[in-house]
Design an enzyme around this catalytic site. Structure first.
Site, PDB file in Angstrom:
ATOM      1  CB  CYS A 197      -0.834  -0.044   1.664  1.00 13.57           C
ATOM      2  SG  CYS A 197      -1.982   1.726   1.232  1.00 13.57           S
TER       3      CYS A 197
ATOM      4  CB  CYS B  16     -11.396  12.181   4.653  1.00 19.81           C
ATOM      5  SG  CYS B  16     -11.861  12.177   2.768  1.00 19.81           S
TER       6      CYS B  16
ATOM      7  CB  CYS C  19      -8.301  10.882   6.869  1.00 18.95           C
ATOM      8  SG  CYS C  19      -6.721  10.043   6.506  1.00 18.95           S
TER       9      CYS C  19
ATOM     10  CB  SER D  99      -8.525   3.741  -2.841  1.00 21.59           C
ATOM     11  OG  SER D  99      -8.984   4.141  -2.210  1.00 21.59           O
TER      12      SER D  99
HETATM   13  N1  SAH Z   1      -7.165   9.566  -0.624  1.00 21.49           N
HETATM   14  C1  SAH Z   1      -8.002   8.285  -0.847  1.00 21.49           C
HETATM   15  C2  SAH Z   1      -6.768   7.275  -1.045  1.00 21.49           C
HETATM   16  C3  SAH Z   1      -6.448   7.185   0.415  1.00 21.49           C
HETATM   17  S1  SAH Z   1      -7.195   6.334   1.752  1.00 21.49           S
HETATM   18  C4  SAH Z   1      -9.414   7.722  -1.000  1.00 21.49           C
HETATM   19  O1  SAH Z   1      -9.797   8.578  -0.128  1.00 21.49           O
HETATM   20  O2  SAH Z   1      -9.963   7.063  -0.888  1.00 21.49           O
HETATM   21  C5  SAH Z   1      -7.826   4.671   1.584  1.00 21.49           C
HETATM   22  C6  SAH Z   1      -9.506   4.747   2.399  1.00 21.49           C
HETATM   23  O3  SAH Z   1      -8.659   4.357   3.902  1.00 21.49           O
HETATM   24  C7  SAH Z   1     -10.091   5.874   2.063  1.00 21.49           C
HETATM   25  O4  SAH Z   1     -11.394   5.038   1.952  1.00 21.49           O
HETATM   26  C8  SAH Z   1      -9.645   6.692   3.384  1.00 21.49           C
HETATM   27  O5  SAH Z   1     -11.248   6.923   3.684  1.00 21.49           O
HETATM   28  C9  SAH Z   1      -9.827   5.465   4.216  1.00 21.49           C
HETATM   29  N2  SAH Z   1      -9.971   5.508   5.872  1.00 21.49           N
HETATM   30  C10 SAH Z   1      -9.081   7.102   5.857  1.00 21.49           C
HETATM   31  N3  SAH Z   1      -8.113   6.588   7.130  1.00 21.49           N
HETATM   32  C11 SAH Z   1      -9.194   6.214   7.735  1.00 21.49           C
HETATM   33  C12 SAH Z   1      -9.736   5.535   8.899  1.00 21.49           C
HETATM   34  N4  SAH Z   1      -9.134   6.073  10.051  1.00 21.49           N
HETATM   35  N5  SAH Z   1     -10.500   4.739   9.602  1.00 21.49           N
HETATM   36  C13 SAH Z   1     -10.530   3.611   8.222  1.00 21.49           C
HETATM   37  N6  SAH Z   1     -11.143   3.946   7.005  1.00 21.49           N
HETATM   38  C14 SAH Z   1      -9.906   4.666   6.869  1.00 21.49           C
END
Ligand code: SAH
Length: 343
Positions: free
Chosen positions: A103, A114, A117, A189
């Protein structure tokens, strides 16, 4: 000095011509690199004068591992990696039966905001170059002493917010002269940058597209993902249909389950209604709790009900196995805790 991993074959041929060399050497040099020879001195069929020129003009070092954690339960490795300008990124190596998966991060930080995150808390510092993304894969291969067969672009950063570099990275990863990893073994993603999904579909790359959905309605999605103010779920769905039509690939929808926010049976029903009949798969991710935010993981029972409810709508769903739970492998957490300690 130019970073050699940033070039695709055509570009590197041009670079060689610029320094008065024959372009056929490019392929020879690439063969060494992708056989994991990073010292020009050890490239046996390269004449000494060219070796000297290469050393003077090109940097072929891999990013450096600053910290390495290995999960005692499943062997997952989480790496904190430093780039040439000392910026830090994270990558995770997971051992599955079907091979090693990495990854990778695509940006230092992220500007998508988000709410749950950790990567996005301080915004985007900068984009990674194609070579810095490749460097993560080569570093992992070097560390594991085994081939990396699958790549997911799910680390820090929004890949479609760094579109050109990510496309070049995918080209080199996929190329026979490069890592020769099939497009079907690559998952990108995105939080849903709609115009870029169309662009990607038109490229005909056939990588698996994963969409971070996390909510069934725009209203709910806006509460946790600022990008929802820009693109609606119906626009995302249309773009997904287009992607499916162009590539015939099943779409993955990621749905991080947050207690009391998006994990009720009603949420599951509405999501089932939204996705039923689509060529897709839902990846349910129990939210990884980060200390900066109050979001909590859903209970096992609620996760179970959510999954079963989706199935009733004929929507295939699986709960993501929590790899490396003992090493805190959530997006951006490692970098943050390191920066906090060292500042
Ligand atoms: N920016 C991209 C890829 C990075 S994150 C995206 O948004 O898809 C990969 C995945 O992990 C995304 O679905 C994101 O929303 C999720 N993610 C990020 N932080 C997280 C957390 N604390 N718990 C669960 N999922 C998380």
């Amino acid at each position: 000095m130019k970073y050699l991993l940033d070039f695709n074959l055509e570009e590197f041929k041009e670079e060689l011509v610029k320094i008065g060399e024959n372009s056929f050497r490019a392929k020879q040099i690439f063969q060494w690199i992708y056989k994991e020879v990073y010292d020009f001195e050890n490239m046996k069929n390269i004449p000494s004068p060219l070796k000297s020129k290469l050393k003077a003009s090109f940097d072929l070092s891999l990013p450096k591992i600053v910290e390495e954690y290995t999960s005692s339960s499943d062997g997952t490795k989480k790496l904190l990696v430093s780039l040439k300008d000392n910026n830090l990124i994270e990558c995770v190596i997971m051992k599955y039966n079907h091979g090693n998966t990495i990854c990778i991060s695509t940006q230092v930080g992220c500007r998508m905001g988000c709410k749950f995150c950790a990567s996005t808390i301080d915004g985007r510092i900068r984009n990674l170059t194609a070579g810095e993304m490749l460097g993560q894969v080569l570093l992992a291969q070097n560390l594991m002493k085994e081939r990396i067969s699958n790549i997911v672009l799910m680390g820090s950063g929004e890949p479609l917010d760094n579109y050109d570099n990510v496309m070049k990275f995918l080209e080199i990863v996929n190329a026979e002269y490069g890592l020769n990893i099939g497009q079907r073994h690559i998952t990108l993603s995105t939080c849903g940058i709609v115009p870029k999904i169309y662009e990607l579909a038109d490229k005909g790359l056939n990588v698996t597209l994963a969409i971070s959905l996390h909510a069934f309605s725009d209203e709910k999605r806006k509460e946790i993902m600022p990008i929802a103010n820009k693109y609606s779920i119906s626009e995302i769905m249309e773009a997904c249909e287009y992607y499916i039509k162009k590539t015939n690939r099943r779409i993955t929808f990621e749905y991080s389950l947050v207690k009391g926010i998006n994990d009720s049976k009603e949420d599951a029903k509405a999501l089932g209604n939204l996705l039923k009949g689509k060529l897709c798969h839902v990846n349910l991710i129990p939210v990884n709790e980060i200390k900066e935010k109050e979001y909590r993981k859903s209970t096992k029972e609620d996760i179970d009900i959510f999954e079963k409810t989706l199935r009733k709508y004929g929507v295939e769903a699986t709960v993501r196995r929590e790899m490396g739970a003992d090493i805190n492998a959530a997006c951006g957490q490692l970098r943050r805790s390191y920066l906090e300690i060292s500042n």
